[in-house]
Enzyme design. Sequence first.
Site, PDB file in Angstrom:
ATOM      1  N   SER A   6      14.198  12.373 -10.456  1.00  0.00           N
ATOM      2  CA  SER A   6      13.565  11.106 -11.274  1.00  0.00           C
ATOM      3  C   SER A   6      14.123  10.904 -12.732  1.00  0.00           C
ATOM      4  O   SER A   6      14.753  11.952 -13.271  1.00  0.00           O
ATOM      5  CB  SER A   6      12.132  11.260 -11.235  1.00  0.00           C
ATOM      6  N   TYR A  33       4.567  16.537 -12.642  1.00  0.00           N
ATOM      7  CA  TYR A  33       5.823  15.996 -12.018  1.00  0.00           C
ATOM      8  C   TYR A  33       7.122  16.119 -12.989  1.00  0.00           C
ATOM      9  O   TYR A  33       7.901  16.192 -12.620  1.00  0.00           O
ATOM     10  CB  TYR A  33       5.443  14.561 -12.168  1.00  0.00           C
TER      11      TYR A  33
HETATM   12  P1  NAD Z   1       6.429   7.653  -1.034  1.00  0.00           P
HETATM   13  O1  NAD Z   1       4.741   8.233  -1.418  1.00  0.00           O
HETATM   14  O2  NAD Z   1       6.578   6.335  -0.625  1.00  0.00           O
HETATM   15  O3  NAD Z   1       6.995   8.651  -0.232  1.00  0.00           O
HETATM   16  C1  NAD Z   1       6.852  10.068  -0.168  1.00  0.00           C
HETATM   17  C2  NAD Z   1       7.231  10.784   1.226  1.00  0.00           C
HETATM   18  O4  NAD Z   1       6.953  12.155   1.142  1.00  0.00           O
HETATM   19  C3  NAD Z   1       6.288  10.183   2.414  1.00  0.00           C
HETATM   20  O5  NAD Z   1       7.246  10.287   3.406  1.00  0.00           O
HETATM   21  C4  NAD Z   1       5.401  11.260   2.462  1.00  0.00           C
HETATM   22  O6  NAD Z   1       4.885  11.363   3.713  1.00  0.00           O
HETATM   23  C5  NAD Z   1       6.154  12.490   2.249  1.00  0.00           C
HETATM   24  N1  NAD Z   1       5.183  13.719   1.889  1.00  0.00           N
HETATM   25  C6  NAD Z   1       4.479  13.645   0.786  1.00  0.00           C
HETATM   26  N2  NAD Z   1       3.920  15.080   0.706  1.00  0.00           N
HETATM   27  C7  NAD Z   1       4.331  15.645   1.801  1.00  0.00           C
HETATM   28  C8  NAD Z   1       4.365  17.025   2.261  1.00  0.00           C
HETATM   29  N3  NAD Z   1       3.451  17.931   1.859  1.00  0.00           N
HETATM   30  N4  NAD Z   1       5.207  17.242   3.291  1.00  0.00           N
HETATM   31  C9  NAD Z   1       6.132  16.590   3.858  1.00  0.00           C
HETATM   32  N5  NAD Z   1       6.340  15.235   3.438  1.00  0.00           N
HETATM   33  C10 NAD Z   1       5.398  14.905   2.366  1.00  0.00           C
HETATM   34  O7  NAD Z   1       7.067   7.981  -2.467  1.00  0.00           O
HETATM   35  P2  NAD Z   1       8.516   7.442  -2.998  1.00  0.00           P
HETATM   36  O8  NAD Z   1       8.264   6.660  -4.314  1.00  0.00           O
HETATM   37  O9  NAD Z   1       9.464   7.045  -1.991  1.00  0.00           O
HETATM   38  O10 NAD Z   1       9.109   8.913  -3.589  1.00  0.00           O
HETATM   39  C11 NAD Z   1      10.076   9.689  -2.867  1.00  0.00           C
HETATM   40  C12 NAD Z   1      10.652  10.485  -3.985  1.00  0.00           C
HETATM   41  O11 NAD Z   1      11.254   9.804  -4.907  1.00  0.00           O
HETATM   42  C13 NAD Z   1       9.850  11.650  -4.753  1.00  0.00           C
HETATM   43  O12 NAD Z   1      10.469  12.660  -4.902  1.00  0.00           O
HETATM   44  C14 NAD Z   1       9.523  10.864  -5.966  1.00  0.00           C
HETATM   45  O13 NAD Z   1       9.013  11.784  -7.027  1.00  0.00           O
HETATM   46  C15 NAD Z   1      11.039  10.063  -6.243  1.00  0.00           C
HETATM   47  N6  NAD Z   1      10.824   9.234  -7.105  1.00  0.00           N
HETATM   48  C16 NAD Z   1      10.151   7.916  -6.830  1.00  0.00           C
HETATM   49  C17 NAD Z   1      10.255   7.088  -7.864  1.00  0.00           C
HETATM   50  C18 NAD Z   1       9.711   5.568  -7.812  1.00  0.00           C
HETATM   51  O14 NAD Z   1       9.583   4.640  -8.677  1.00  0.00           O
HETATM   52  N7  NAD Z   1       9.042   5.496  -6.558  1.00  0.00           N
HETATM   53  C19 NAD Z   1      11.047   6.888  -9.223  1.00  0.00           C
HETATM   54  C20 NAD Z   1      11.798   8.445  -9.323  1.00  0.00           C
HETATM   55  C21 NAD Z   1      11.474   9.192  -8.292  1.00  0.00           C
END
Ligand code: NAD
Length: 261
Positions: free
Chosen positions: A143, A156
């Site tokens: 991130s 985080y």
């Molecule tokens: P999201 O909530 O849409 O998706 C998260 C996914 O992880 C889902 O499929 C969920 O079911 C799964 N998950 C959660 N807990 C779990 C567990 N215990 N076991 C297995 N699966 C699990 O979130 P997102 O925004 O798509 O985030 C995905 C990644 O990207 C994360 O690591 C997040 O930190 C990172 N990220 C997101 C952003 C953003 O702005 N959305 C920015 C930077 C980094």
Amino acid sequence: MALHGKVALVTGSTSGIGLGIARVLASHGAAIALNGFGDAGEIETLRRKLGDEFGVRVTYDGADLSRVSEVEALVRNTQNEHGGLDILVNNAGIQFTADIADFPAERWDAVIAINLSSVFHAMRVAIPGMKAKGWGRIINIASAHGLTASAQKSAYVAAKHAVVGLTKVAALELANAGVTANAICPGWVLTPLVERQLHDRARSKNTGFDVEKRDLVAEKQPMHEFTTPEQVGALAAFLCSDDARTITGAPLSIDGGWLAH
Ligand code: NAD
């Protein structure tokens, strides 16, 4: 179809960024192992559609990545079902926001387990097979918060900084094994994880979802635009290409200029 014959495990791929990455890797011909939570019927529909659309084999495993034994089993099951694992995308993640003094200990443990420890355990089990083949790609979704901090996000930010460091260690250990390890560092991507934060902000500030959507991006990013899951997927696909074979140990920002501040 540059990734035809390759097998990609994308953790947390039932929604958001993980699903975007799975779709792009499938579009390049990779077989896909999906993982994540959600409604069983919806996930089965998703699995079938993804396979039909791109003509690739798609499996699903609902492993809970907060448990070490399930992370290990997820990687081993993928290797057994697909005959190997070439591309590991550690994407699953959760968020929790509170000041350090108010941060519940069990929330800290959950964020560290899912966002950091699962990355280590999945790599630990996947690396021997990649080394044996002499080819592998490890892509850890960190991130912007892997490179800089925001208040109320202690667990985080700690986990994501650690993922960047862990990725560098893997890159050093695998430098001459044909296996690269990189961290993608997205800025804001409009996914369920961020939508929850927007609803919380709108509620506590008595504003609206769209106001917060505009303000959230403007607070951190010089470019007032969300990155899409498919754009993160395109970067992941490039890292899998032969052109990217000397890119390793790198935190790669895709963040609308967030880190340029
Ligand atoms: P999201 O909530 O849409 O998706 C998260 C996914 O992880 C889902 O499929 C969920 O079911 C799964 N998950 C959660 N807990 C779990 C567990 N215990 N076991 C297995 N699966 C699990 O979130 P997102 O925004 O798509 O985030 C995905 C990644 O990207 C994360 O690591 C997040 O930190 C990172 N990220 C997101 C952003 C953003 O702005 N959305 C920015 C930077 C980094």
